[in-house]
Scaffold this active site. Structure first.
Site, PDB file in Angstrom:
ATOM      1  N   GLU A  23       0.834  -1.203   0.000  1.00  0.00           N
ATOM      2  CA  GLU A  23       0.000   0.000   0.000  1.00  0.00           C
ATOM      3  C   GLU A  23       0.869   1.253   0.000  1.00  0.00           C
ATOM      4  O   GLU A  23       0.543   2.244  -0.655  1.00  0.00           O
ATOM      5  CB  GLU A  23      -0.914   0.013   1.225  1.00  0.00           C
ATOM      6  CG  GLU A  23      -1.952  -1.081   1.235  1.00  0.00           C
ATOM      7  CD  GLU A  23      -2.779  -1.057   2.500  1.00  0.00           C
ATOM      8  OE1 GLU A  23      -3.972  -0.705   2.399  1.00  0.00           O
ATOM      9  OE2 GLU A  23      -2.227  -1.364   3.579  1.00  0.00           O
ATOM     10  N   TYR A  55     -14.853  26.527  -1.766  1.00  0.00           N
ATOM     11  CA  TYR A  55     -14.726  25.070  -1.847  1.00  0.00           C
ATOM     12  C   TYR A  55     -13.583  24.666  -2.771  1.00  0.00           C
ATOM     13  O   TYR A  55     -12.961  23.634  -2.584  1.00  0.00           O
ATOM     14  CB  TYR A  55     -16.036  24.381  -2.211  1.00  0.00           C
ATOM     15  CG  TYR A  55     -16.752  24.914  -3.426  1.00  0.00           C
ATOM     16  CD1 TYR A  55     -16.386  24.530  -4.693  1.00  0.00           C
ATOM     17  CD2 TYR A  55     -17.808  25.804  -3.280  1.00  0.00           C
ATOM     18  CE1 TYR A  55     -17.046  25.022  -5.812  1.00  0.00           C
ATOM     19  CE2 TYR A  55     -18.470  26.299  -4.390  1.00  0.00           C
ATOM     20  CZ  TYR A  55     -18.086  25.906  -5.654  1.00  0.00           C
ATOM     21  OH  TYR A  55     -18.732  26.396  -6.751  1.00  0.00           O
ATOM     22  N   GLU A  75      -7.608   6.572   9.877  1.00  0.00           N
ATOM     23  CA  GLU A  75      -8.060   7.415  10.997  1.00  0.00           C
ATOM     24  C   GLU A  75      -7.080   8.566  11.217  1.00  0.00           C
ATOM     25  O   GLU A  75      -7.489   9.707  11.439  1.00  0.00           O
ATOM     26  CB  GLU A  75      -8.179   6.584  12.285  1.00  0.00           C
ATOM     27  CG  GLU A  75      -9.247   5.516  12.252  1.00  0.00           C
ATOM     28  CD  GLU A  75      -8.805   4.175  11.651  1.00  0.00           C
ATOM     29  OE1 GLU A  75      -9.527   3.196  11.845  1.00  0.00           O
ATOM     30  OE2 GLU A  75      -7.749   4.115  10.964  1.00  0.00           O
ATOM     31  N   LYS A 101     -11.858   3.890   1.936  1.00  0.00           N
ATOM     32  CA  LYS A 101     -10.790   3.097   1.327  1.00  0.00           C
ATOM     33  C   LYS A 101     -11.445   1.941   0.580  1.00  0.00           C
ATOM     34  O   LYS A 101     -11.646   0.861   1.127  1.00  0.00           O
ATOM     35  CB  LYS A 101      -9.848   2.599   2.425  1.00  0.00           C
ATOM     36  CG  LYS A 101      -8.589   1.962   1.952  1.00  0.00           C
ATOM     37  CD  LYS A 101      -7.686   1.677   3.157  1.00  0.00           C
ATOM     38  CE  LYS A 101      -6.385   1.069   2.727  1.00  0.00           C
ATOM     39  NZ  LYS A 101      -5.489   0.826   3.879  1.00  0.00           N
TER      40      LYS A 101
END
Length: 126
Positions: A23, A55, A75, A101
């Site tokens: 990853e 934005y 997290e 994810k």
């Protein structure tokens, strides 16, 4: 005092977050949901974007912060992003971030794994 909410849904970014070496090396696609609660009093009186939160700027700051460093846990990535956005946009009273994810390396069928956090500017509450 007036507040409004800016919401960005499913912002797709490529990053290298995850526990496994693959990853961190290969990276993967993440989807982000971001909500900012903004003090709108001045901006709404004058219809002035300069006195508000754009934005487009939130998206640019998100791209920069979310991809700048690799984290083991989504997290932690969500927490660091929320802190960054609060620091960058002084009109934001709170920020909530959900990191999805979709390709988490788990032997199961799911749409995505996600982690969410909500942070408040000091002295602010829900």
């Amino acid at each position: 005092m007036s507040f409004y909410t800016i919401s960005i849904h499913q912002l797709a970014l490529y990053a290298h977050h995850g526990v496994f070496a693959e990853e961190k090396v290969l990276g993967q696609r993440f989807l982000l949901d971001i909500t900012l609660r903004v003090n709108a009093t001045d901006a709404l009186i004058d219809d002035d974007i300069v006195r508000s939160v754009s934005y487009a700027h939130v998206i640019e700051e998100t791209k920069t912060a979310f991809t700048a460093q690799s984290y083991n846990m989504i997290e932690t990535a969500a927490d660091r992003l929320a802190s960054h956005l609060l620091a960058r946009f002084d009109k934001a009273r709170s920020v909530s971030v959900t990191v999805h994810k979709p390709s988490a390396p788990i032997a199961a069928q799911f749409d995505s794994i996600s982690a969410s956090i909500e942070k408040f500017r000091e002295g602010q509450t829900a």
